[in-house]
Design a protein around this motif. Sequence first.
Motif, mmCIF file in Angstrom:
data_model
loop_
_atom_site.group_PDB
_atom_site.id
_atom_site.type_symbol
_atom_site.label_atom_id
_atom_site.label_comp_id
_atom_site.label_asym_id
_atom_site.label_seq_id
_atom_site.Cartn_x
_atom_site.Cartn_y
_atom_site.Cartn_z
ATOM 1 N N TYR A 173 -11.178 -9.362 -3.277
ATOM 2 C CA TYR A 173 -12.278 -9.076 -2.363
ATOM 3 C C TYR A 173 -13.539 -9.859 -2.687
ATOM 4 C CZ TYR A 173 -9.959 -5.254 0.047
ATOM 5 O OH TYR A 173 -9.112 -4.506 0.839
ATOM 6 N N GLY A 174 -13.673 -10.317 -3.914
ATOM 7 C CA GLY A 174 -14.866 -11.035 -4.349
ATOM 8 C C GLY A 174 -14.921 -11.055 -5.856
ATOM 9 N N LYS A 175 -16.006 -11.548 -6.382
ATOM 10 C CA LYS A 175 -16.150 -11.712 -7.823
ATOM 11 C C LYS A 175 -15.786 -10.420 -8.570
ATOM 12 C CE LYS A 175 -19.220 -13.375 -11.370
ATOM 13 N NZ LYS A 175 -20.312 -14.284 -11.631
ATOM 14 N N GLU A 176 -14.811 -10.537 -9.458
ATOM 15 C CA GLU A 176 -14.334 -9.449 -10.316
ATOM 16 C C GLU A 176 -13.939 -8.203 -9.516
ATOM 17 O OE1 GLU A 176 -16.745 -8.900 -13.838
ATOM 18 O OE2 GLU A 176 -17.272 -11.035 -13.834
ATOM 19 N N ASP A 177 -13.393 -8.412 -8.325
ATOM 20 C CA ASP A 177 -12.987 -7.306 -7.457
ATOM 21 C C ASP A 177 -11.590 -7.569 -6.893
ATOM 22 O OD1 ASP A 177 -12.738 -5.177 -5.715
ATOM 23 O OD2 ASP A 177 -14.486 -5.711 -4.491
ATOM 24 N N VAL A 178 -10.564 -7.087 -7.600
ATOM 25 C CA VAL A 178 -9.184 -7.152 -7.148
ATOM 26 C C VAL A 178 -8.673 -5.722 -7.046
ATOM 27 C CG1 VAL A 178 -6.831 -7.870 -7.756
ATOM 28 C CG2 VAL A 178 -8.723 -9.428 -8.116
ATOM 29 N N ARG A 179 -8.025 -5.405 -5.924
ATOM 30 C CA ARG A 179 -7.551 -4.045 -5.677
ATOM 31 C C ARG A 179 -6.054 -4.068 -5.360
ATOM 32 N NH1 ARG A 179 -12.353 -2.709 -1.332
ATOM 33 N NH2 ARG A 179 -13.995 -3.770 -2.539
ATOM 34 N N ILE A 180 -5.340 -3.097 -5.918
ATOM 35 C CA ILE A 180 -3.923 -2.940 -5.597
ATOM 36 C C ILE A 180 -3.854 -2.061 -4.360
ATOM 37 C CG2 ILE A 180 -1.674 -2.149 -6.417
ATOM 38 C CD1 ILE A 180 -2.933 -4.484 -8.038
ATOM 39 N N GLU A 181 -3.253 -2.605 -3.291
ATOM 40 C CA GLU A 181 -3.235 -1.902 -2.002
ATOM 41 C C GLU A 181 -1.874 -2.029 -1.331
ATOM 42 O OE1 GLU A 181 -7.837 -2.553 -0.640
ATOM 43 O OE2 GLU A 181 -6.381 -4.039 0.029
ATOM 44 N N GLU A 182 -1.617 -1.113 -0.418
ATOM 45 C CA GLU A 182 -0.450 -1.217 0.455
ATOM 46 C C GLU A 182 -0.774 -2.200 1.573
ATOM 47 O OE1 GLU A 182 2.681 0.054 0.616
ATOM 48 O OE2 GLU A 182 2.426 1.045 -1.327
ATOM 49 N N VAL A 183 0.130 -3.138 1.815
ATOM 50 C CA VAL A 183 -0.015 -4.100 2.912
ATOM 51 C C VAL A 183 1.302 -4.159 3.679
ATOM 52 C CG1 VAL A 183 -1.743 -5.491 1.677
ATOM 53 C CG2 VAL A 183 0.669 -6.083 1.482
ATOM 54 N N PRO A 184 1.267 -4.569 4.941
ATOM 55 C CA PRO A 184 2.513 -4.695 5.692
ATOM 56 C C PRO A 184 3.434 -5.743 5.063
ATOM 57 C CG PRO A 184 0.603 -4.858 7.149
ATOM 58 C CD PRO A 184 0.089 -4.897 5.744
ATOM 59 N N GLU A 185 4.715 -5.470 5.077
ATOM 60 C CA GLU A 185 5.671 -6.453 4.553
ATOM 61 C C GLU A 185 5.751 -7.620 5.530
ATOM 62 O OE1 GLU A 185 10.269 -6.605 3.066
ATOM 63 O OE2 GLU A 185 9.110 -4.771 2.782
ATOM 64 N N PRO A 186 5.581 -8.851 5.055
ATOM 65 C CA PRO A 186 5.555 -10.000 5.966
ATOM 66 C C PRO A 186 6.950 -10.402 6.444
ATOM 67 C CG PRO A 186 5.339 -10.747 3.709
ATOM 68 C CD PRO A 186 5.335 -9.234 3.664
ATOM 69 N N SER A 187 6.968 -11.089 7.571
ATOM 70 C CA SER A 187 8.184 -11.725 8.088
ATOM 71 C C SER A 187 7.945 -13.220 8.063
ATOM 72 C CB SER A 187 8.467 -11.280 9.516
ATOM 73 O OG SER A 187 8.733 -9.900 9.554
ATOM 74 N N PRO A 188 8.952 -14.009 7.678
ATOM 75 C CA PRO A 188 8.745 -15.456 7.610
ATOM 76 C C PRO A 188 8.667 -16.081 8.991
ATOM 77 C CG PRO A 188 11.023 -14.940 7.104
ATOM 78 C CD PRO A 188 10.288 -13.634 7.249
ATOM 79 N N GLY A 246 11.775 -15.584 -7.497
ATOM 80 C CA GLY A 246 12.484 -14.526 -6.805
ATOM 81 C C GLY A 246 13.705 -15.049 -6.090
ATOM 82 N N THR A 247 14.267 -14.202 -5.242
ATOM 83 C CA THR A 247 15.477 -14.506 -4.488
ATOM 84 C C THR A 247 15.125 -14.576 -3.008
ATOM 85 O OG1 THR A 247 16.758 -13.263 -6.102
ATOM 86 C CG2 THR A 247 17.819 -13.691 -3.984
ATOM 87 N N VAL A 248 15.608 -15.595 -2.328
ATOM 88 C CA VAL A 248 15.386 -15.727 -0.878
ATOM 89 C C VAL A 248 16.167 -14.612 -0.190
ATOM 90 C CG1 VAL A 248 15.745 -17.170 1.169
ATOM 91 C CG2 VAL A 248 14.995 -18.210 -0.980
ATOM 92 N N VAL A 249 15.467 -13.804 0.643
ATOM 93 C CA VAL A 249 16.113 -12.708 1.354
ATOM 94 C C VAL A 249 16.066 -12.875 2.875
ATOM 95 C CG1 VAL A 249 15.773 -11.038 -0.504
ATOM 96 C CG2 VAL A 249 14.022 -11.278 1.253
ATOM 97 N N GLU A 250 15.259 -13.833 3.356
ATOM 98 C CA GLU A 250 15.161 -14.051 4.802
ATOM 99 C C GLU A 250 14.617 -15.456 5.056
ATOM 100 O OE1 GLU A 250 13.047 -11.901 8.664
ATOM 101 O OE2 GLU A 250 13.029 -10.910 6.722
ATOM 102 N N VAL A 251 15.100 -16.080 6.124
ATOM 103 C CA VAL A 251 14.666 -17.422 6.495
ATOM 104 C C VAL A 251 14.064 -17.352 7.891
ATOM 105 C CG1 VAL A 251 15.397 -19.801 6.918
ATOM 106 C CG2 VAL A 251 16.452 -18.489 5.073
ATOM 107 N N GLY A 252 12.906 -18.009 8.052
ATOM 108 C CA GLY A 252 12.226 -18.004 9.347
ATOM 109 C C GLY A 252 12.812 -19.015 10.304
#
Length: 81
Positions: free
Chosen positions: A7-22, A75-81
């Motif tokens: 988010y900015g200087k010395e500001d990192v947060r662990i958050e839930e985000v949507p799982e991306p699609s390639p 990691g392991t490739v699980v999906e191809v766009g």
Amino acid sequence: MKAARFYGKEDVRIEEVPEPSPGPGQVKLRNAFAGICGSDLHFYFFPESLPFDLDQPHPLTSASLPQILGHEFAGTVVEVG
């Protein structure tokens, strides 16, 4: 899924985000290992030293804050766009 978002200087947060699609020409990985590197540390401690303004979209990617950092992973490739 969980992600560390910058988010900015010395500001990192662990958050839930949507799982991306390639998209075209991309792959989706199931992450096995992850780490940080020097560029991540520079973002975290000294964002003002970057050659671009974090308050504006990135000039090449158009990404804006908050941003998921990281490029040191395997990691392991699980999906191809």
